[in-house]
Write an enzyme that holds these catalytic residues in place. Sequence first.
Site, mmCIF file in Angstrom:
data_model
loop_
_atom_site.group_PDB
_atom_site.id
_atom_site.type_symbol
_atom_site.label_atom_id
_atom_site.label_comp_id
_atom_site.label_asym_id
_atom_site.label_seq_id
_atom_site.Cartn_x
_atom_site.Cartn_y
_atom_site.Cartn_z
ATOM 1 N N LYS A 11 0.850 -1.192 0.000
ATOM 2 C CA LYS A 11 0.000 0.000 0.000
ATOM 3 C C LYS A 11 0.885 1.241 0.000
ATOM 4 O O LYS A 11 2.026 1.206 0.488
ATOM 5 C CB LYS A 11 -0.963 0.033 1.188
ATOM 6 C CG LYS A 11 -0.329 0.040 2.582
ATOM 7 C CD LYS A 11 0.040 1.425 3.096
ATOM 8 C CE LYS A 11 0.845 1.376 4.388
ATOM 9 N NZ LYS A 11 1.715 2.504 4.621
ATOM 10 N N ALA A 98 9.761 -0.397 5.060
ATOM 11 C CA ALA A 98 9.827 0.505 3.916
ATOM 12 C C ALA A 98 8.711 1.542 3.897
ATOM 13 O O ALA A 98 8.752 2.489 3.133
ATOM 14 C CB ALA A 98 9.763 -0.318 2.621
ATOM 15 N N GLY A 102 4.082 -4.048 3.930
ATOM 16 C CA GLY A 102 4.280 -5.436 3.498
ATOM 17 C C GLY A 102 3.865 -6.452 4.555
ATOM 18 O O GLY A 102 3.134 -7.401 4.261
ATOM 19 N N SER A 105 0.123 -6.499 5.005
ATOM 20 C CA SER A 105 -0.554 -7.115 3.871
ATOM 21 C C SER A 105 -0.389 -8.636 3.903
ATOM 22 O O SER A 105 -1.328 -9.377 3.576
ATOM 23 C CB SER A 105 0.011 -6.534 2.568
ATOM 24 O OG SER A 105 -0.831 -6.835 1.513
ATOM 25 N N ASP A 137 -2.623 -1.326 10.430
ATOM 26 C CA ASP A 137 -2.865 -1.246 8.979
ATOM 27 C C ASP A 137 -3.429 -2.545 8.394
ATOM 28 O O ASP A 137 -3.728 -2.614 7.212
ATOM 29 C CB ASP A 137 -1.559 -0.924 8.229
ATOM 30 C CG ASP A 137 -1.134 0.521 8.431
ATOM 31 O OD1 ASP A 137 -1.948 1.313 8.943
ATOM 32 O OD2 ASP A 137 0.019 0.846 8.071
HETATM 33 O O1 C5P Z 1 -0.287 -1.190 14.971
HETATM 34 P P1 C5P Z 1 1.124 -1.532 14.651
HETATM 35 O O2 C5P Z 1 1.631 -2.702 15.448
HETATM 36 O O3 C5P Z 1 1.386 -1.683 13.187
HETATM 37 O O4 C5P Z 1 1.991 -0.280 15.104
HETATM 38 C C1 C5P Z 1 3.379 -0.341 15.249
HETATM 39 C C2 C5P Z 1 3.829 0.833 16.102
HETATM 40 O O5 C5P Z 1 3.640 2.064 15.380
HETATM 41 C C3 C5P Z 1 3.057 1.014 17.387
HETATM 42 O O6 C5P Z 1 3.592 0.242 18.421
HETATM 43 C C4 C5P Z 1 3.211 2.495 17.650
HETATM 44 O O7 C5P Z 1 4.475 2.760 18.206
HETATM 45 C C5 C5P Z 1 3.201 3.099 16.254
HETATM 46 N N1 C5P Z 1 1.865 3.555 15.840
HETATM 47 C C6 C5P Z 1 1.318 4.675 16.433
HETATM 48 N N2 C5P Z 1 0.090 5.116 16.020
HETATM 49 C C7 C5P Z 1 -0.588 4.482 15.048
HETATM 50 C C8 C5P Z 1 -0.050 3.346 14.437
HETATM 51 C C9 C5P Z 1 1.192 2.902 14.848
HETATM 52 O O8 C5P Z 1 1.922 5.297 17.320
HETATM 53 N N3 C5P Z 1 -1.785 4.953 14.668
#
Ligand code: C5P
Length: 289
Positions: A11, A98, A102, A105, A137
């Site tokens: 994405k 990146a 990835g 997805s 995501d």
């Molecule tokens: O949700 P995900 O595990 O992909 O997020 C990885 C990290 O990115 C989180 O632990 C956080 O530090 C940061 N993040 C955030 N706010 C978001 C999405 C991600 O602070 N809306």
Amino acid sequence: MTILKELACAKINLSIDVLGIRPDGYHEVEMVMQSVDLCDELYFSARADGKILLLCESPVTGDPEDNLVMLAARLLQNRYDVNEGADIRLLKKIPVRAGLGGGSSDAAATLRGLNSLWDIGLTPDVLEHLAAELGSDVPYCIRGGTAFASGRGEKVRPLPSFGDWELLLIKPAFGLSTPEVYGEFDRREQRARFASRIIEDHLRSKDSGGTSFSILHTLFHNDLQAVSCAMRPEVGQLILDLENRGAVALMSGSGPTVMGFFSSAEERDIACAEYLGTGYQCHLVQTIL
Ligand code: C5P
């Protein structure tokens, strides 16, 4: 033996607005997401012994058990008391760390693939709910296309298509960590621009009649871009270089990948050829409607 194949597409973000920090430590965001045809491939086949095994030629995580594919498979198996297991083969094409989603997805493709393979019969809405347990995501990646994401990214609604575009994705040799980029973002003073709502209004307006190249620069915006450029000045250099070549350029996600939209295929192909010799990865990709 039945082998089921799923594509996990990368994405890009046409916009990211970071609206503030939430009590749970995540950031409240609004984003316009778009799928492109740079895809990992996943192959699933059932195992009678209940084991889940992941084979990935270039492991993304130190321990394959930490791969989001494994976490997605175990989540589905445990939540729905599935007795069967699966052999999963993951062919990586999307660069890691990146800003191209990835891992998210791959996780979404695993939920879709195993939902079919194990014949669980969950709807895309239910898969999206489950996906939110795996990452912010991941819900978007269940359906992909053009969509508006809010909350921490997990609330997704489809948008009218952004259209058919070919663009370059250029990925520097280094990666960036999303938590680190958000951490740096918090140390800076910010003012929300609400670019995602402007893109949504544009795509929904009846007379938009498609999106022309000449207005792309008025639409695209990424609140994390300045932060990532400060952390790695090469990202800013890359954006400037693409702009000097006539592109509209924007960082995707928390970077470091930069996307370049060109008004002519000739300019685009010259840029791609030159980047290929620099140690940066260059992918010519197409939006998926
Ligand atoms: O949700 P995900 O595990 O992909 O997020 C990885 C990290 O990115 C989180 O632990 C956080 O530090 C940061 N993040 C955030 N706010 C978001 C999405 C991600 O602070 N809306």
